[in-house]
Design an enzyme around this catalytic site. Structure first.
Site, PDB file in Angstrom:
ATOM      1  N   ARG A 194       0.828  -1.223   0.000  1.00 23.30           N
ATOM      2  CA  ARG A 194       0.000   0.000   0.000  1.00 23.30           C
ATOM      3  C   ARG A 194       0.858   1.268   0.000  1.00 23.30           C
ATOM      4  O   ARG A 194       0.540   2.260   0.643  1.00 23.30           O
ATOM      5  CB  ARG A 194      -0.969   0.007   1.192  1.00 23.30           C
ATOM      6  CG  ARG A 194      -1.922  -1.170   1.231  1.00 23.30           C
ATOM      7  CD  ARG A 194      -2.784  -1.255  -0.032  1.00 23.30           C
ATOM      8  NE  ARG A 194      -3.614  -2.446  -0.028  1.00 23.30           N
ATOM      9  CZ  ARG A 194      -3.299  -3.581  -0.642  1.00 23.30           C
ATOM     10  NH1 ARG A 194      -2.165  -3.689  -1.311  1.00 23.30           N
ATOM     11  NH2 ARG A 194      -4.105  -4.621  -0.599  1.00 23.30           N
ATOM     12  N   SER A 244     -11.402  -1.466   2.223  1.00 25.95           N
ATOM     13  CA  SER A 244     -10.761  -1.873   3.474  1.00 25.95           C
ATOM     14  C   SER A 244     -10.321  -0.624   4.230  1.00 25.95           C
ATOM     15  O   SER A 244      -9.542   0.180   3.719  1.00 25.95           O
ATOM     16  CB  SER A 244      -9.544  -2.757   3.193  1.00 25.95           C
ATOM     17  OG  SER A 244      -9.940  -3.964   2.573  1.00 25.95           O
ATOM     18  N   GLU A 314      -6.137   2.967   6.019  1.00 28.21           N
ATOM     19  CA  GLU A 314      -5.862   3.180   4.599  1.00 28.21           C
ATOM     20  C   GLU A 314      -6.559   4.444   4.117  1.00 28.21           C
ATOM     21  O   GLU A 314      -6.137   5.054   3.133  1.00 28.21           O
ATOM     22  CB  GLU A 314      -6.355   1.984   3.772  1.00 28.21           C
ATOM     23  CG  GLU A 314      -5.489   0.751   3.868  1.00 28.21           C
ATOM     24  CD  GLU A 314      -5.849  -0.291   2.812  1.00 28.21           C
ATOM     25  OE1 GLU A 314      -6.564   0.054   1.838  1.00 28.21           O
ATOM     26  OE2 GLU A 314      -5.417  -1.441   2.957  1.00 28.21           O
TER      27      GLU A 314
END
Length: 319
Positions: A194, A244, A314
């Protein structure tokens, strides 16, 4: 009326006038290219959370030259601005934001050259996956159903089902902090979980080259359909969310830790920890910015207390 209030009000009006002068230049650039812009635009409809107030101006460049001129104008005045693709990883304050927003949604061009695909950053990732399948190109199946733009997916090295964007990206073109167009090979993009070279930098991805490989069209489509069905079965796609909410902690899963902490279905206002997948915070209906922020913080506190793990989010917050 107190003198201090009058001074503040006068400064506020002058500040607003100054911002409008800046935006007149932006309007001229948009008129030159035939690009769209909207003043005082509500951002809720531009995010997958369906939450957010207004920005002073939302600009939709219709090409890279237009985008570069707009960015150069903002940089010249040292003005803050933000970039939005599909808005699938953003939580925007209900009070709105005081900076302009540049949407890449009108810059969606894709070319196929043998086993390579070349696309602009605003191209929806799901559309790119469909085009790859139509061209019998394999390698993007893992990304089918990720609800973002291709540029956004590269920015955060999005991934699922054992694949990541770093597996298929071979080159990126971007506008750097000086407004120059730069090309970089995949090995220079610092991909990790990520994360990419672009994370936290004032760069704008404009074009992505992907290296795929020839495959059987039916097999590619079948794999994509199977993965999409797994998403529908396991993820709360029927509700607005930012996907998410938390990064995967090393050696574990955020959803498992959240459920173990007894937070399945936990709600704050209209925001809820999904009962279908605890890794998702969803807008169950009428959720506010504060609902989501408070819920996320309580989840992090409870998980830390229960397991000792500090969850990282995130979701990018604009306020």
């Amino acid at each position: 009326m107190p003198f201090r209030f009058l001074v503040y009000a006068a400064e506020r009006v002058l500040s607003m006038d100054y911002r409008m002068m800046d935006y007149r230049m932006i309007e001229e650039i948009c008129a030159k290219y035939g690009a769209e812009y909207k003043k005082n635009e509500c951002l809720a409809s531009y995010t997958s959370f369906k939450i957010g107030g207004r920005c002073p101006i939302l600009i939709k460049p219709n090409g890279i030259d237009c985008l570069r001129e707009i960015v150069s104008e903002f940089n010249r005045g040292n003005k803050e601005y933000r970039i939005i693709g599909k808005g699938s990883n953003i939580l925007v304050s209900d009070k709105g934001v005081d900076f302009p927003v540049i949407s890449l949604s009108s810059i969606t061009k894709t070319e196929v050259d043998g086993e390579r695909m070349i696309c602009t950053a605003g191209m929806p990732l799901i559309g790119l996956c469909r085009l790859a399948a139509e061209q019998s190109l394999s390698g993007l199946e893992f990304a089918y159903g990720i609800p973002g733009s291709t540029g956004g997916a590269v920015y955060m090295n999005a991934g699922a089902y054992g694949g990541e964007m770093k597996d298929v990206v071979c080159e990126c073109t971007f506008i750097d902090s000086d407004g120059e167009l730069v090309r970089a090979a995949a090995e220079d993009l610092d991909f990790s979980y990520r994360h990419s070279f672009f994370s936290g930098k004032k760069c704008i991805i404009t074009e992505i080259k992907l290296m795929l490989h020839k495959g059987d069209k039916n097999e590619i489509q079948n794999t994509m359909d199977e993965l999409m069905q797994r998403r529908r079965d396991k993820q709360p796609l029927e509700y607005p969310s930012a996907g998410s909410t938390f990064k995967r902690p090393e050696g574990d899963f955020a959803g498992r830790l959240i459920e173990a902490a007894g937070l399945k279905g936990f709600s704050v206002g209209g925001a809820q920890v999904s009962e279908k997948h605890c890794g998702f915070v969803i807008n169950k209906g009428g959720a506010t910015f504060d609902d989501v922020k408070v819920l996320i913080e309580r989840v992090r506190e409870k998980v830390k207390e229960n397991s000792g793990v500090s969850l990282e989010t995130e979701v990018v917050v604009w306020e």
